[in-house]
Motif scaffolding. Structure first.
Motif, PDB file in Angstrom:
ATOM      1  N   TYR A 286       2.894   6.023  -3.611  1.00 10.05           N
ATOM      2  CA  TYR A 286       3.826   6.837  -4.386  1.00 10.05           C
ATOM      3  C   TYR A 286       3.704   6.594  -5.888  1.00 10.05           C
ATOM      4  CZ  TYR A 286       5.941   8.155   0.022  1.00 10.05           C
ATOM      5  OH  TYR A 286       6.151   8.660   1.278  1.00 10.05           O
ATOM      6  N   LEU A 287       3.289   5.399  -6.269  1.00  9.02           N
ATOM      7  CA  LEU A 287       3.049   5.136  -7.690  1.00  9.02           C
ATOM      8  C   LEU A 287       1.911   6.023  -8.197  1.00  9.02           C
ATOM      9  CD1 LEU A 287       3.358   1.230  -7.902  1.00  9.02           C
ATOM     10  CD2 LEU A 287       5.040   2.944  -8.628  1.00  9.02           C
TER      11      LEU A 287
ATOM     12  N   GLU B 263       8.437   2.678 -10.219  1.00  4.70           N
ATOM     13  CA  GLU B 263       8.539   1.600  -9.236  1.00  4.70           C
ATOM     14  C   GLU B 263       9.848   1.690  -8.463  1.00  4.70           C
ATOM     15  OE1 GLU B 263       8.023  -2.259 -10.877  1.00  4.70           O
ATOM     16  OE2 GLU B 263       5.878  -2.016 -11.250  1.00  4.70           O
ATOM     17  N   LYS B 264      10.932   1.953  -9.189  1.00  3.73           N
ATOM     18  CA  LYS B 264      12.252   2.038  -8.569  1.00  3.73           C
ATOM     19  C   LYS B 264      12.306   3.169  -7.548  1.00  3.73           C
ATOM     20  CE  LYS B 264      17.175   2.450  -9.695  1.00  3.73           C
ATOM     21  NZ  LYS B 264      18.172   2.608 -10.796  1.00  3.73           N
TER      22      LYS B 264
ATOM     23  N   LEU C 244      12.133   5.024  -1.841  1.00  4.78           N
ATOM     24  CA  LEU C 244      11.587   5.950  -0.854  1.00  4.78           C
ATOM     25  C   LEU C 244      10.931   5.206   0.307  1.00  4.78           C
ATOM     26  CD1 LEU C 244      11.133   8.874  -0.071  1.00  4.78           C
ATOM     27  CD2 LEU C 244       9.073   8.886  -1.487  1.00  4.78           C
ATOM     28  N   VAL C 245      10.203   4.149  -0.005  1.00  8.43           N
ATOM     29  CA  VAL C 245       9.547   3.352   1.037  1.00  8.43           C
ATOM     30  C   VAL C 245      10.597   2.714   1.958  1.00  8.43           C
ATOM     31  CG1 VAL C 245       8.178   1.275   1.482  1.00  8.43           C
ATOM     32  CG2 VAL C 245       7.421   2.937  -0.234  1.00  8.43           C
ATOM     33  N   ALA C 246      11.668   2.205   1.357  1.00  6.56           N
ATOM     34  CA  ALA C 246      12.741   1.600   2.155  1.00  6.56           C
ATOM     35  C   ALA C 246      13.345   2.622   3.104  1.00  6.56           C
ATOM     36  CB  ALA C 246      13.815   1.030   1.227  1.00  6.56           C
TER      37      ALA C 246
ATOM     38  N   GLU D 183       0.830  -1.205   0.000  1.00  8.04           N
ATOM     39  CA  GLU D 183       0.000   0.000   0.000  1.00  8.04           C
ATOM     40  C   GLU D 183       0.863   1.253   0.000  1.00  8.04           C
ATOM     41  OE1 GLU D 183      -3.924  -1.641   2.448  1.00  8.04           O
ATOM     42  OE2 GLU D 183      -2.171  -0.889   3.533  1.00  8.04           O
ATOM     43  N   HIS D 184       1.967   1.188   0.741  1.00  5.93           N
ATOM     44  CA  HIS D 184       2.897   2.311   0.825  1.00  5.93           C
ATOM     45  C   HIS D 184       3.496   2.609  -0.553  1.00  5.93           C
ATOM     46  CE1 HIS D 184       6.123   4.271   3.640  1.00  5.93           C
ATOM     47  NE2 HIS D 184       5.701   5.090   2.720  1.00  5.93           N
TER      48      HIS D 184
END
Length: 282
Positions: free
Chosen positions: A246-247, A253-254, A259-261, A241-242
């Protein structure tokens, strides 16, 4: 390999000692200090004072960061002879930012019992008296003494949503708090000094407030820092979901995975695997 702690063979006992108030020691710790064949300790004078208070007469062997590697063979030889050995540090639980790790590794290498006794440690009372979230938390210990390296360590920690605990020496406390504020922002903290002693003090507030009110800079310090509150909004959101969040904002995707990491304080590879595993299921 599974190993029982009590199998009637020689053992290395890790024994917590008081962090300030000499009455903060368990009856079991006192019993083991009395019964082991000898005690490894950082400073024979410090441990000697504790033993004298409780009328314990036992042989002390110096074991500190500068000789730990050289005496590990003696420890193994004595365990092979069937001797039980105690290991203490000057204050608190052995190995928590103190010597002992090399000795433990060597004992386990030769499959001897290593028995850790519960007892005093500084970060637990600091955490539970801080007023900050007690769970989850990270115990980090001492940051690098060099300011530039310290800031790099802090950069790696600043996005973590959980409470973070540091130890610090009094002569570095102002600089360290200043660096934490610079990297983390002016977060809420709790600063404990001289835990369990007569002059114990706890400063609570933002880093700026604590720095402004910090009048006595003596004794060992424990810093408890609030987690990154911005990250808490993702607690109820799955990794997938996170990423989709951002998508939908137009990131690739990259970019979204990276950013999520960063925001969750986890490895990109972990986010990547989770994303593709669950995306394929969908």
């Amino acid at each position: 390999m599974s190993q029982k702690s009590y199998n009637n063979t020689a053992s290395l006992y890790l024994i917590p000692t008081p962090i300030g108030n000499l009455e903060d020691i368990t009856m079991r710790c006192l019993k083991v200090l009395q019964e082991v064949d000898y005690i490894l300790c950082e400073d024979t004078r410090t441990t000697g004072s504790l033993l004298k208070k409780y009328d314990i007469r036992n042989h002390l062997v110096s074991c500190h960061e500068f000789n730990e590697d050289s005496i590990k063979s003696k420890v193994v030889n004595d365990l092979q002879l069937g001797k039980n050995i105690g290991l203490v540090t000057d204050q608190g639980t052995p190995i928590i930012s103190d010597p002992g790790y090399i000795i433990v590794q060597e004992a386990l290498k030769y499959q001897f019992n290593v028995i850790a006794l519960p007892g005093a440690t500084a970060f637990v009372p600091a955490l539970i008296s801080s007023g900050l979230s007690p769970s989850p938390f990270i115990f980090y210990g001492f940051l690098n003494a060099k300011s530039s390296k310290q800031k790099k360590e802090l950069e790696q920690l600043k996005n973590y949503a959980m409470t973070i605990i540091f130890y610090e020496a009094p002569h570095r406390i102002v600089k360290t708090l200043t660096n934490i504020k610079e990297v983390f922002g002016d977060r809420r903290i709790s600063l404990n000094r001289e835990i369990s002693k007569m002059y114990e003090e706890i400063y609570r507030g933002t880093i700026s407030e604590v720095l402004e009110n910090l009048t006595t800079i003596k004794g060992e310090m424990v810093i408890v820092v609030d987690g990154n509150c911005e990250m808490n909004k993702y607690d109820t959101m799955s990794v997938l979901e996170h990423i989709y969040l951002y998508l939908e904002d137009g990131l690739t995707e990259k970019e979204a995975i990276k950013l999520v990491a960063k925001e969750r304080g986890i490895a990109k590879s972990e986010v990547y695997q989770e994303y593709h595993r669950k995306k394929d299921v969908k």
